[in-house]
Design a protein around this motif. Structure first.
Motif, mmCIF file in Angstrom:
data_model
loop_
_atom_site.group_PDB
_atom_site.id
_atom_site.type_symbol
_atom_site.label_atom_id
_atom_site.label_comp_id
_atom_site.label_asym_id
_atom_site.label_seq_id
_atom_site.Cartn_x
_atom_site.Cartn_y
_atom_site.Cartn_z
ATOM 1 N N THR A 43 10.978 -1.728 -6.407
ATOM 2 C CA THR A 43 10.538 -1.966 -7.784
ATOM 3 C C THR A 43 9.141 -1.405 -7.977
ATOM 4 N N SER A 44 8.810 -1.129 -9.224
ATOM 5 C CA SER A 44 7.464 -0.666 -9.551
ATOM 6 C C SER A 44 7.183 -0.995 -11.009
ATOM 7 N N GLY A 45 5.964 -0.784 -11.417
ATOM 8 C CA GLY A 45 5.577 -1.039 -12.794
ATOM 9 C C GLY A 45 4.500 -2.104 -12.862
ATOM 10 N N PRO A 46 4.060 -2.419 -14.054
ATOM 11 C CA PRO A 46 2.963 -3.383 -14.227
ATOM 12 C C PRO A 46 3.458 -4.829 -14.231
ATOM 13 N N PHE A 47 4.318 -5.162 -13.278
ATOM 14 C CA PHE A 47 4.958 -6.476 -13.235
ATOM 15 C C PHE A 47 4.602 -7.198 -11.942
ATOM 16 N N PHE A 48 4.858 -8.491 -11.933
ATOM 17 C CA PHE A 48 4.760 -9.278 -10.714
ATOM 18 C C PHE A 48 6.182 -9.607 -10.274
ATOM 19 N N ASP A 49 6.674 -8.861 -9.288
ATOM 20 C CA ASP A 49 7.993 -9.068 -8.699
ATOM 21 C C ASP A 49 7.770 -9.865 -7.418
ATOM 22 N N VAL A 50 8.383 -11.049 -7.319
ATOM 23 C CA VAL A 50 8.018 -11.984 -6.250
ATOM 24 C C VAL A 50 9.232 -12.572 -5.543
ATOM 25 N N GLY A 51 9.009 -13.033 -4.313
ATOM 26 C CA GLY A 51 9.973 -13.835 -3.575
ATOM 27 C C GLY A 51 11.328 -13.205 -3.349
ATOM 28 N N PRO A 52 11.423 -11.972 -2.833
ATOM 29 C CA PRO A 52 12.731 -11.339 -2.674
ATOM 30 C C PRO A 52 13.577 -12.006 -1.599
ATOM 31 N N SER A 55 21.018 -10.768 -0.327
ATOM 32 C CA SER A 55 22.295 -11.462 -0.447
ATOM 33 C C SER A 55 22.899 -11.580 0.952
ATOM 34 N N PRO A 56 23.849 -12.492 1.158
ATOM 35 C CA PRO A 56 24.444 -12.664 2.496
ATOM 36 C C PRO A 56 25.077 -11.393 3.068
ATOM 37 N N ASP A 57 25.569 -10.500 2.210
ATOM 38 C CA ASP A 57 26.167 -9.263 2.720
ATOM 39 C C ASP A 57 25.146 -8.123 2.813
ATOM 40 N N GLY A 58 23.906 -8.353 2.371
ATOM 41 C CA GLY A 58 22.854 -7.356 2.470
ATOM 42 C C GLY A 58 22.895 -6.257 1.433
ATOM 43 N N ARG A 59 23.812 -6.340 0.477
ATOM 44 C CA ARG A 59 23.957 -5.267 -0.512
ATOM 45 C C ARG A 59 23.159 -5.499 -1.783
ATOM 46 N N ALA A 60 22.553 -6.677 -1.931
ATOM 47 C CA ALA A 60 21.774 -6.975 -3.142
ATOM 48 C C ALA A 60 20.512 -7.747 -2.756
ATOM 49 N N VAL A 61 19.533 -7.688 -3.663
ATOM 50 C CA VAL A 61 18.282 -8.420 -3.489
ATOM 51 C C VAL A 61 18.022 -9.193 -4.771
ATOM 52 N N ALA A 62 17.755 -10.478 -4.645
ATOM 53 C CA ALA A 62 17.357 -11.312 -5.781
ATOM 54 C C ALA A 62 15.843 -11.506 -5.699
ATOM 55 N N PHE A 63 15.191 -11.640 -6.862
ATOM 56 C CA PHE A 63 13.747 -11.856 -6.883
ATOM 57 C C PHE A 63 13.345 -12.397 -8.244
ATOM 58 N N GLY A 64 12.168 -12.963 -8.321
ATOM 59 C CA GLY A 64 11.611 -13.408 -9.586
ATOM 60 C C GLY A 64 10.695 -12.329 -10.140
ATOM 61 N N SER A 65 10.618 -12.231 -11.467
ATOM 62 C CA SER A 65 9.752 -11.225 -12.075
ATOM 63 C C SER A 65 9.384 -11.615 -13.499
ATOM 64 N N ASP A 66 8.180 -11.202 -13.895
ATOM 65 C CA ASP A 66 7.752 -11.383 -15.278
ATOM 66 C C ASP A 66 8.094 -10.158 -16.123
ATOM 67 N N ARG A 67 8.915 -9.249 -15.626
ATOM 68 C CA ARG A 67 9.254 -8.010 -16.334
ATOM 69 C C ARG A 67 10.113 -8.242 -17.575
ATOM 70 N N GLY A 68 10.583 -9.437 -17.801
ATOM 71 C CA GLY A 68 11.411 -9.730 -18.961
ATOM 72 C C GLY A 68 10.613 -10.056 -20.205
ATOM 73 N N LEU A 75 14.896 -14.676 -13.129
ATOM 74 C CA LEU A 75 15.645 -14.279 -11.937
ATOM 75 C C LEU A 75 16.305 -12.926 -12.172
ATOM 76 N N TRP A 76 16.061 -11.997 -11.258
ATOM 77 C CA TRP A 76 16.590 -10.643 -11.324
ATOM 78 C C TRP A 76 17.365 -10.336 -10.053
ATOM 79 N N VAL A 77 18.338 -9.426 -10.148
ATOM 80 C CA VAL A 77 19.109 -8.956 -9.002
ATOM 81 C C VAL A 77 19.222 -7.443 -9.110
ATOM 82 N N MET A 78 19.209 -6.780 -7.947
ATOM 83 C CA MET A 78 19.387 -5.323 -7.890
ATOM 84 C C MET A 78 20.125 -4.980 -6.606
ATOM 85 N N HIS A 79 20.656 -3.761 -6.556
ATOM 86 C CA HIS A 79 21.249 -3.291 -5.304
ATOM 87 C C HIS A 79 20.143 -3.139 -4.270
#
Length: 105
Positions: A43-52, A55-68, A75-79
């Motif tokens: 991730t990048s940008g002028p945001f605070f992306d925190v606490g990644p 997922s149990p299968d390793g294919r996704a990452v959940a994290f908190g962000s103020d980007r919304g 709560l955000w999720v990405m590959h």
């Protein structure tokens, strides 16, 4: 200015780590192989992306962000390569440090 790496989460099978890197005015999510090679910024940008967290299968990452466009962490999720970023939960309080759990049977 100095950066700080923290909020480390192991991927499944102990092969990768996902972590938060704090900069002066933002923070981003990174992933690295456990041997220390292959650092990739997710991730990048002028945001605070925190606490990644992987997922149990390793294919996704959940994290908190103020980007919304809120002052709270949604709560955000990405590959695991940083693609397909999507907000999955926005509540009137912070959801900053997610964890994955199996669905009840």
């Amino acid at each position: 200015s100095p950066t700080y790496d923290h909020q480390v989460s192991w991927g499944p099978f102990g092969k990768r780590l996902v972590f938060e890197r704090d900069f002066a005015v933002s923070s981003s999510i990174f992933v690295v192989n456990t041997g220390g090679r292959g650092v990739m910024r997710l991730t990048s940008g002028p945001f605070f992306d925190v606490g990644p967290a992987f997922s149990p299968d390793g294919r996704a990452v959940a994290f908190g962000s103020d980007r919304g466009a809120t002052l709270l962490d949604d709560l955000w999720v990405m590959h695991d390569n940083g693609t397909h970023l999507r907000r999955v939960l926005a509540l009137p309080f912070s959801e900053g440090f997610p964890d994955w759990q199996p669905l009840p049977r």
